[in-house]
Design a protein around this motif. Structure first.
Motif, PDB file in Angstrom:
ATOM      1  N   LYS A 216       0.861  -1.187   0.000  1.00 50.62           N
ATOM      2  CA  LYS A 216       0.000   0.000   0.000  1.00 50.62           C
ATOM      3  C   LYS A 216       0.896   1.235   0.000  1.00 50.62           C
ATOM      4  N   TYR A 217       0.497   2.239  -0.697  1.00 51.25           N
ATOM      5  CA  TYR A 217       1.212   3.504  -0.748  1.00 51.25           C
ATOM      6  C   TYR A 217       2.667   3.335  -1.193  1.00 51.25           C
ATOM      7  N   PRO A 218       2.920   2.749  -2.349  1.00 50.19           N
ATOM      8  CA  PRO A 218       4.302   2.591  -2.826  1.00 50.19           C
ATOM      9  C   PRO A 218       4.935   3.943  -3.161  1.00 50.19           C
TER      10      PRO A 218
ATOM     11  N   PRO B 247       0.579  -1.515   9.343  1.00 55.01           N
ATOM     12  CA  PRO B 247      -0.112  -1.322  10.622  1.00 55.01           C
ATOM     13  C   PRO B 247      -1.504  -0.724  10.425  1.00 55.01           C
ATOM     14  N   THR B 248      -2.445  -1.262  11.145  1.00 55.04           N
ATOM     15  CA  THR B 248      -3.817  -0.752  11.045  1.00 55.04           C
ATOM     16  C   THR B 248      -4.114   0.297  12.102  1.00 55.04           C
TER      17      THR B 248
ATOM     18  N   VAL C 206       2.570  -0.247  15.085  1.00 54.92           N
ATOM     19  CA  VAL C 206       3.849   0.218  14.540  1.00 54.92           C
ATOM     20  C   VAL C 206       5.015  -0.305  15.363  1.00 54.92           C
ATOM     21  N   GLU C 207       4.873  -0.320  16.671  1.00 56.10           N
ATOM     22  CA  GLU C 207       5.961  -0.769  17.555  1.00 56.10           C
ATOM     23  C   GLU C 207       6.394  -2.192  17.232  1.00 56.10           C
TER      24      GLU C 207
ATOM     25  N   ASN D 198       2.857  11.009   4.783  1.00 62.39           N
ATOM     26  CA  ASN D 198       2.506   9.952   5.719  1.00 62.39           C
ATOM     27  C   ASN D 198       1.177   9.326   5.299  1.00 62.39           C
ATOM     28  N   PRO D 199       1.183   8.055   4.873  1.00 62.08           N
ATOM     29  CA  PRO D 199      -0.069   7.442   4.426  1.00 62.08           C
ATOM     30  C   PRO D 199      -1.055   7.214   5.559  1.00 62.08           C
ATOM     31  N   TYR D 200      -0.557   7.309   6.808  1.00 62.68           N
ATOM     32  CA  TYR D 200      -1.430   7.082   7.956  1.00 62.68           C
ATOM     33  C   TYR D 200      -1.679   8.397   8.697  1.00 62.68           C
TER      34      TYR D 200
END
Length: 373
Positions: free
Chosen positions: A163-165, A239-240, A245-246, A278-280
């Protein structure tokens, strides 16, 4: 008187009998013991130098010696070096406890030198055990030793995310690799790493860093900031939510601390070209929250971010991302210290119409130059 005459007569009779006896016959057979000469045997060869079957030698000339035990005269003696008879053989003949010593000097070749001896007498020929001499020449010391520091770099370029390349990280990584190699860095380049391989690459890099004066890490790809920590995002991480992320990413602070611990008296430089869109972004609470957090590294470590906190670094529309396109232009310029280099990157972007000022955190000991004049 009668008795005396009787005794005298008896004596004469006995004596006459003894004189009349014939002497014993003498055999014609000789009583000498016949001595048998032992059978002749071929020579016996014992190594004196070298004693061991395998030895190492740094000098180019080596003295071989063997002891020959032979009841018969040795009629022929040959030394062989790598299956070739030694020409112009010089033998020293010395009587020793095991027989007679024979010696020869050989000119070693680099690497393996196989030697053996063949000795012949009237009874036959004997070939000795083989000896292996490994020649490892001593390195000639350079009169003037180089004072140039040993430089090690790790480059990781992640762009192939499910996702988000990102299109430019691998181009950026290869461009930086080329420049660093021309500046004397030993460079390890990796691209599109999942988490397991990312950790292995860091471990290998840090294990080698202890033997160098300068350590450099360049990263291009997605970087995430969660709870005040920056993270390298592997290509297999998706990560959802922020807590994921950790466990799915690698913290920049950990790498910076490990570099400082491994190379405490040297210089450690980190290029963090990871402040991309930042995709998130929906995770962040409140407008203007920075897309990366400061690390506050130890003295001797300098982190150069592709842009300031609160701003995003962009891939751009060319072959390289905006920051790296200027970095590769200026990093090899002679007699430009690292702070001047960053300033030139900033000015180069402004001249092209981009407002993406780089950001520096940390402090090195003294001035740092990638290229001296």
């Amino acid at each position: 008187m009668k008795n005396t005459l009787h005794s005298l007569l008896l004596f004469l009779i006995i004596s006459g009998t003894g004189m009349a006896q014939q002497p014993p016959a003498v055999s014609a057979q000789s009583d000498w013991v016949k001595l048998t000469k032992p059978p002749a045997v071929a020579p016996r060869i014992t190594w004196r130098t070298p004693l061991a079957r395998r030895v190492s030698e740094s000098k180019s000339v080596y003295r071989l010696s063997v002891c020959i035990e032979s009841a018969e005269p040795v009629t022929k003696l040959l030394f062989f070096h790598n299956d070739k008879e030694i020409n112009g053989l010089q033998r020293g003949i010395i009587k020793v406890a095991c027989g007679t010593e024979y010696a020869a000097e050989i000119q070693l070749v680099s690497g393996a030198n196989e030697v053996y001896v063949v000795a012949t007498n009237a009874a036959g020929t004997t070939t000795s055990e083989t000896r292996l001499i490994i020649n490892e020449p001593e390195k000639t010391e350079i009169a003037v030793k180089s004072t140039a520091p040993k430089r090690l770099a790790l480059i990781i370029a992640n762009g192939k995310y499910s996702k988000y390349p990102l299109k430019n990280p691998t181009n950026d990584g290869k461009a930086v690799k080329k420049q660093l190699e021309s500046l004397g860095f030993a460079v390890t380049y990796k691209e599109n790493l999942p988490l397991r391989e990312l950790k292995t690459s860091f471990d290998t890099f840090l294990a080698e860093l202890g033997n160098h004066n300068i350590g450099l890490f360049y990263y291009a790809g997605h970087g995430l900031m969660v709870n005040g920590e920056n993270y390298v995002q592997p290509v297999d991480a998706d990560p959802t939510a922020e807590p994921d992320v950790e466990f799915e990413c690698y913290p920049l602070r950990r790498l910076v601390a490990r570099m400082a611990g491994t190379n405490p008296k040297g210089s450690n430089v980190i290029f963090w070209d990871a402040c991309r869109n930042n995709p998130y972004r929906s995770w962040h609470r409140g407008a203007g929250e920075p897309v990366f957090a400061t690390v506050q590294p130890a003295v001797g470590t300098l982190i150069i971010y592709a842009t300031e906190p609160g701003k995003a670094a962009y891939d751009g529309n060319e072959e390289n991302g905006l920051f790296t396109s200027e970095l590769v232009k200026h990093i090899g310029q002679p007699n430009v210290d690292i702070f001047e280099m960053v300033d030139r990157i900033d000015r180069g972007l402004e001249e092209r119409g981009f407002k993406q000022p780089p950001y520096i955190e940390g402090r090195l000991r003294g001035k740092f130059f990638f290229q001296m004049p």
